[in-house]
Design an enzyme around this catalytic site. Structure first.
Site, PDB file in Angstrom:
ATOM      1  N   HIS A 316     -31.700  25.468  40.523  1.00  0.00           N
ATOM      2  CA  HIS A 316     -30.345  25.264  39.969  1.00  0.00           C
ATOM      3  C   HIS A 316     -29.581  26.728  39.986  1.00  0.00           C
ATOM      4  O   HIS A 316     -30.333  27.648  39.649  1.00  0.00           O
ATOM      5  CB  HIS A 316     -30.595  24.565  38.578  1.00  0.00           C
ATOM      6  CG  HIS A 316     -29.375  24.176  37.992  1.00  0.00           C
ATOM      7  ND1 HIS A 316     -28.148  24.891  37.342  1.00  0.00           N
ATOM      8  CD2 HIS A 316     -28.771  22.790  37.779  1.00  0.00           C
ATOM      9  CE1 HIS A 316     -27.257  24.119  36.824  1.00  0.00           C
ATOM     10  NE2 HIS A 316     -27.727  22.841  37.310  1.00  0.00           N
ATOM     11  N   ASP A 373     -30.966  16.552  38.995  1.00  0.00           N
ATOM     12  CA  ASP A 373     -30.555  15.683  40.004  1.00  0.00           C
ATOM     13  C   ASP A 373     -31.486  14.935  40.953  1.00  0.00           C
ATOM     14  O   ASP A 373     -31.472  14.077  41.515  1.00  0.00           O
ATOM     15  CB  ASP A 373     -29.358  16.333  40.927  1.00  0.00           C
ATOM     16  CG  ASP A 373     -28.470  17.089  40.164  1.00  0.00           C
ATOM     17  OD1 ASP A 373     -27.824  16.235  39.220  1.00  0.00           O
ATOM     18  OD2 ASP A 373     -28.123  18.378  39.974  1.00  0.00           O
TER      19      ASP A 373
END
Length: 449
Positions: A316, A373
């Site tokens: 991330h 995600d």
């Protein structure tokens, strides 16, 4: 500099010295509640003639906020001081909405009132239904979301004067309440099914699933674990500090635009594949891998710096540790798979990829953990959502964060219109040349082919 001081300014400012001009400038340092303190450069240009240069604003605080705190190195995400894992496990989405809007968790009485207000605002003006029919059936649901949310200001004139506290709160409540209805109708329109109107006896997440997947010919029954997973999805996406879409909402709002237009702008920003499309990219990656037996080959491709292939859903930009939302999302995703007993080859690839990545030294050393995600991507697929709806679901959860950030900005006494500056690299002053003396070249030849 007495007029420039702030009660939170540290005593010892940072001194900037310009070697070319010999001018020094003391930059006040403003203390944060948590996280990095900031250099207050509001008078930098006025006193030095210089601007700061920060493409992407990655080192610039555009505002002060008390809503969300992130520490990417430690894997921390807090809303109003509450850890995201506590909120996801102990709270529900509407309680989190109240927290983001008002700063504290609601009392039992306030909770009941808030749920009632949101529930009674879930229907759309009936003429908005006609707006959907103006879109092509194959229109992307996010295109519909941008259009319909932007159009709300044409139907709800009694909540666009945000200088009035009552109208401001009505606009906040309407957006939180109506966004799942708008999203569900976007889906129904894309598949050619009749719109399903909301029911006041259903919870927020259950109502959305009901409007999305029920049909008039059958009774609608859904496992409570699925409803809970959907509710957690909304909580985990409710706010994430000053990201691209939130910054877009604030920038649009700084001009005095009405709240419906600001949220439509946020939805447009979220639509970008580098922002809200990450979980959709996970599914595309799984499709590219194709089969469990191909996973080792693609992991090797991901490790090769010269290969353009990237494993989506790992690591991330903000979190240099484990994404704090991922643990909860992982539990929900696996619970959904267990409840639905889905037999999908892509989901098998995802589970095997997760298992390998969590043990592979390359991923561990680089801290490329599966992020929110990755898990939300295959969970939403298991629930039956097409990939085109993934970002819509993100927008439904994030609307409360956007409107809370907008509200905070509007109520900030030092709020002013956003106006970033630039480092100009173009031509200096030059004389205008008549047509006959210009160089005979064209960069538009491709236009005439």
């Amino acid at each position: 500099m007495a007029d420039y001081e702030d009660k939170n300014t540290l005593e010892k400012p940072y001194t900037l010295f310009n070697n070319e001009t010999g001018v020094s400038f003391e930059i006040p340092i403003i203390k944060s509640t948590d996280g990095p303190d900031v250099l207050d450069i509001r008078k930098l240009h006025e006193e030095t003639g210089l601007f700061s240069y920060d493409p992407g604003f990655t080192s610039t605080a555009s505002c002060d906020s008390s809503i969300t705190y992130i520490d990417g190195n430690k894997g921390i995400l807090r809303h109003r001081g509450y850890d995201i894992n506590d909120l996801a496990r102990k709270s529900d989405f509407l309680e989190v909405c109240y927290l983001l809007l008002h700063g504290d968790l609601p009392s039992p009485e306030d909770r009941k009132k808030f749920i009632n207000v949101i529930t009674t605002h879930t229907m759309l003006h009936e003429q908005l239904v006609n707006l959907y029919r103006g879109f092509r059936r194959d229109a992307h649901p996010m295109a519909i979301m941008v259009g319909v949310v932007g159009a709300l200001s044409a139907f709800y004139h009694d909540s666009t004067d945000f200088s009035d506290l009552n109208q401001r709160m009505i606009a906040c409540h309407r957006l939180i309440a109506k966004i799942p209805t708008i999203g569900a109708m976007a889906y129904k329109y894309s598949v050619g099914q009749p719109f399903v109107y909301p029911k006041n006896n259903l919870s927020y997440a259950e109502n959305f699933l009901y409007m999305t997947f029920s049909v008039p010919t059958d009774d609608f029954n859904i496992n409570p674990k699925i409803v809970k997973a959907m509710d957690k999805f909304f909580i985990l996406h409710a706010d994430h500090e000053q990201n691209a879409s939130t910054s877009t909402v604030r920038l649009a709002g700084s001009s005095g635009a009405n709240p419906f237009a600001c949220i439509a702008a946020g939805i447009a920003s979220l639509w970008g594949p580098a922002h809200g499309g990450a979980n959709e990219a996970v599914i595309k990656m799984l499709e590219e891998i194709g089969d469990v037996s191909n996973i080792p080959k693609f992991i090797n491709k991901a490790k090769d710096k010269n290969d353009p292939f990237r494993l989506m859903g790992f690591g991330h930009r903000v979190y240099k540790n484990y994404d704090p939302r991922a643990a909860v999302m992982k539990e929900s995703a696996h619970e959904v798979l267990e409840v639905l007993e889905v037999d999908d080859p892509l989901l098998k690839i995802a589970l095997e990829l997760e298992k390998i990545a969590l043990k592979d030294s390359y991923f561990i050393e680089k801290k490329l953990y599966p992020n929110v995600d990755f898990y939300s991507g295959f969970m939403l697929k298991a629930l039956g959502f097409p990939t085109s709806m993934f970002t819509v679901l993100f927008a439904i959860g994030r609307t409360v964060g956007w409107i809370s950030q907008w509200k905070e900005m509007i109520e900030d006494p030092i709020n002013k219109i956003g106006r970033p500056r630039q480092l100009y690299k173009g031509h200096r002053s030059r004389e205008y040349q008549i047509e006959s003396s210009r160089e005979k070249k064209s960069i538009f030849n491709w236009l005439w082919k």
